[in-house]
Design a protein around this motif. Sequence first.
Motif, PDB file in Angstrom:
ATOM      1  N   TYR A 136      74.846 153.590  68.652  1.00 38.63           N
ATOM      2  CA  TYR A 136      73.892 153.321  67.578  1.00 38.63           C
ATOM      3  C   TYR A 136      74.467 153.916  66.300  1.00 38.63           C
ATOM      4  O   TYR A 136      74.891 155.076  66.286  1.00 38.63           O
ATOM      5  CB  TYR A 136      72.534 153.954  67.883  1.00 38.63           C
ATOM      6  CG  TYR A 136      71.512 153.677  66.811  1.00 38.63           C
ATOM      7  CD1 TYR A 136      70.743 152.525  66.855  1.00 38.63           C
ATOM      8  CD2 TYR A 136      71.352 154.552  65.739  1.00 38.63           C
ATOM      9  CE1 TYR A 136      69.822 152.259  65.852  1.00 38.63           C
ATOM     10  CE2 TYR A 136      70.439 154.289  64.737  1.00 38.63           C
ATOM     11  CZ  TYR A 136      69.677 153.142  64.800  1.00 38.63           C
ATOM     12  OH  TYR A 136      68.774 152.871  63.811  1.00 38.63           O
ATOM     13  N   SER A 137      74.496 153.131  65.227  1.00 41.38           N
ATOM     14  CA  SER A 137      74.997 153.605  63.933  1.00 41.38           C
ATOM     15  C   SER A 137      73.833 153.998  63.033  1.00 41.38           C
ATOM     16  O   SER A 137      72.902 153.210  62.841  1.00 41.38           O
ATOM     17  CB  SER A 137      75.819 152.513  63.244  1.00 41.38           C
ATOM     18  OG  SER A 137      76.982 152.242  63.978  1.00 41.38           O
ATOM     19  N   PHE A 138      73.877 155.218  62.505  1.00 37.07           N
ATOM     20  CA  PHE A 138      72.876 155.717  61.577  1.00 37.07           C
ATOM     21  C   PHE A 138      73.329 155.442  60.151  1.00 37.07           C
ATOM     22  O   PHE A 138      74.511 155.563  59.837  1.00 37.07           O
ATOM     23  CB  PHE A 138      72.690 157.233  61.731  1.00 37.07           C
ATOM     24  CG  PHE A 138      72.119 157.665  63.045  1.00 37.07           C
ATOM     25  CD1 PHE A 138      70.755 157.668  63.252  1.00 37.07           C
ATOM     26  CD2 PHE A 138      72.949 158.091  64.063  1.00 37.07           C
ATOM     27  CE1 PHE A 138      70.215 158.086  64.458  1.00 37.07           C
ATOM     28  CE2 PHE A 138      72.430 158.521  65.280  1.00 37.07           C
ATOM     29  CZ  PHE A 138      71.060 158.516  65.473  1.00 37.07           C
ATOM     30  N   ASP A 139      72.386 155.123  59.280  1.00 32.14           N
ATOM     31  CA  ASP A 139      72.675 154.969  57.857  1.00 32.14           C
ATOM     32  C   ASP A 139      72.138 156.207  57.146  1.00 32.14           C
ATOM     33  O   ASP A 139      71.063 156.181  56.544  1.00 32.14           O
ATOM     34  CB  ASP A 139      72.034 153.691  57.315  1.00 32.14           C
ATOM     35  CG  ASP A 139      72.352 153.456  55.851  1.00 32.14           C
ATOM     36  OD1 ASP A 139      73.185 154.196  55.289  1.00 32.14           O
ATOM     37  OD2 ASP A 139      71.759 152.544  55.265  1.00 32.14           O
ATOM     38  N   VAL A 140      72.881 157.302  57.215  1.00 32.40           N
ATOM     39  CA  VAL A 140      72.385 158.588  56.705  1.00 32.40           C
ATOM     40  C   VAL A 140      72.307 158.631  55.191  1.00 32.40           C
ATOM     41  O   VAL A 140      71.695 159.550  54.644  1.00 32.40           O
ATOM     42  CB  VAL A 140      73.219 159.770  57.246  1.00 32.40           C
ATOM     43  CG1 VAL A 140      73.085 159.884  58.747  1.00 32.40           C
ATOM     44  CG2 VAL A 140      74.678 159.655  56.837  1.00 32.40           C
ATOM     45  N   GLU A 141      72.882 157.670  54.512  1.00 37.18           N
ATOM     46  CA  GLU A 141      72.792 157.647  53.049  1.00 37.18           C
ATOM     47  C   GLU A 141      71.430 157.160  52.571  1.00 37.18           C
ATOM     48  O   GLU A 141      71.017 157.457  51.456  1.00 37.18           O
ATOM     49  CB  GLU A 141      73.902 156.770  52.463  1.00 37.18           C
ATOM     50  CG  GLU A 141      75.277 157.370  52.650  1.00 37.18           C
ATOM     51  CD  GLU A 141      76.382 156.509  52.070  1.00 37.18           C
ATOM     52  OE1 GLU A 141      76.078 155.567  51.306  1.00 37.18           O
ATOM     53  OE2 GLU A 141      77.552 156.785  52.379  1.00 37.18           O
ATOM     54  N   SER A 142      70.706 156.414  53.429  1.00 36.47           N
ATOM     55  CA  SER A 142      69.425 155.866  52.994  1.00 36.47           C
ATOM     56  C   SER A 142      68.205 156.549  53.611  1.00 36.47           C
ATOM     57  O   SER A 142      67.119 156.474  53.052  1.00 36.47           O
ATOM     58  CB  SER A 142      69.357 154.358  53.289  1.00 36.47           C
ATOM     59  OG  SER A 142      69.341 154.131  54.679  1.00 36.47           O
ATOM     60  N   LYS A 143      68.360 157.214  54.772  1.00 36.85           N
ATOM     61  CA  LYS A 143      67.212 157.898  55.362  1.00 36.85           C
ATOM     62  C   LYS A 143      67.657 158.972  56.337  1.00 36.85           C
ATOM     63  O   LYS A 143      68.799 158.982  56.788  1.00 36.85           O
ATOM     64  CB  LYS A 143      66.258 156.909  56.034  1.00 36.85           C
ATOM     65  CG  LYS A 143      66.793 156.183  57.239  1.00 36.85           C
ATOM     66  CD  LYS A 143      65.734 155.209  57.766  1.00 36.85           C
ATOM     67  CE  LYS A 143      66.080 154.710  59.141  1.00 36.85           C
ATOM     68  NZ  LYS A 143      65.040 153.882  59.706  1.00 36.85           N
ATOM     69  N   THR A 144      66.711 159.879  56.655  1.00 39.43           N
ATOM     70  CA  THR A 144      67.016 160.986  57.557  1.00 39.43           C
ATOM     71  C   THR A 144      66.193 160.955  58.835  1.00 39.43           C
ATOM     72  O   THR A 144      66.530 161.645  59.788  1.00 39.43           O
ATOM     73  CB  THR A 144      66.778 162.341  56.866  1.00 39.43           C
ATOM     74  OG1 THR A 144      65.420 162.417  56.440  1.00 39.43           O
ATOM     75  CG2 THR A 144      67.709 162.529  55.682  1.00 39.43           C
ATOM     76  N   ASP A 145      65.109 160.185  58.867  1.00 42.51           N
ATOM     77  CA  ASP A 145      64.232 160.110  60.034  1.00 42.51           C
ATOM     78  C   ASP A 145      64.385 158.754  60.707  1.00 42.51           C
ATOM     79  O   ASP A 145      64.345 157.721  60.039  1.00 42.51           O
ATOM     80  CB  ASP A 145      62.769 160.312  59.631  1.00 42.51           C
ATOM     81  CG  ASP A 145      62.530 161.699  59.082  1.00 42.51           C
ATOM     82  OD1 ASP A 145      62.695 161.874  57.866  1.00 42.51           O
ATOM     83  OD2 ASP A 145      62.197 162.587  59.873  1.00 42.51           O
ATOM     84  N   TYR A 146      64.497 158.781  62.021  1.00 44.07           N
ATOM     85  CA  TYR A 146      64.699 157.545  62.782  1.00 44.07           C
ATOM     86  C   TYR A 146      63.807 157.517  64.005  1.00 44.07           C
ATOM     87  O   TYR A 146      63.608 158.540  64.650  1.00 44.07           O
ATOM     88  CB  TYR A 146      66.156 157.436  63.267  1.00 44.07           C
ATOM     89  CG  TYR A 146      67.142 157.246  62.164  1.00 44.07           C
ATOM     90  CD1 TYR A 146      67.594 155.989  61.824  1.00 44.07           C
ATOM     91  CD2 TYR A 146      67.624 158.339  61.455  1.00 44.07           C
ATOM     92  CE1 TYR A 146      68.502 155.809  60.795  1.00 44.07           C
ATOM     93  CE2 TYR A 146      68.530 158.172  60.426  1.00 44.07           C
ATOM     94  CZ  TYR A 146      68.964 156.908  60.107  1.00 44.07           C
ATOM     95  OH  TYR A 146      69.860 156.737  59.094  1.00 44.07           O
ATOM     96  N   GLU A 147      63.282 156.342  64.324  1.00 43.95           N
ATOM     97  CA  GLU A 147      62.666 156.056  65.614  1.00 43.95           C
ATOM     98  C   GLU A 147      63.463 154.921  66.208  1.00 43.95           C
ATOM     99  O   GLU A 147      63.545 153.839  65.625  1.00 43.95           O
ATOM    100  CB  GLU A 147      61.197 155.668  65.470  1.00 43.95           C
ATOM    101  CG  GLU A 147      60.297 156.864  65.351  1.00 43.95           C
ATOM    102  CD  GLU A 147      58.829 156.533  65.607  1.00 43.95           C
ATOM    103  OE1 GLU A 147      58.536 155.589  66.371  1.00 43.95           O
ATOM    104  OE2 GLU A 147      58.003 157.224  65.024  1.00 43.95           O
TER     105      GLU A 147
END
Length: 94
Positions: free
Chosen positions: A11-22
């Motif tokens: 799974y790839s996170f887009d840490v530049e746009s948000k910090t919380d994920y479900e």
Amino acid sequence: MENNRKKVHKYSFDVESKTDYEILLPRKSQILDVQVQQGKVVMWYSFPIEEETTLINRRFKFITTGFETVSIVAVHIATLQFDKGDFVLHLFTE
């Protein structure tokens, strides 16, 4: 004989746009590692093949060093360093 076959996904996170994920992950998923791959934060996880369609919501949160910790009961998953260690993110999950 018990079926022990597993799959590994990422799974790839887009840490530049948000910090919380479900994220919907298969039940009994195990986080294997979190690293930066080609400039993206990526999480690899494994799960039993028979659980592939049984999905559950997992919450993840990135915290920057020096900021308040998460308000949920959390488990530390990984620490990632960027810009030669000048910027550090910590990943937590419930």
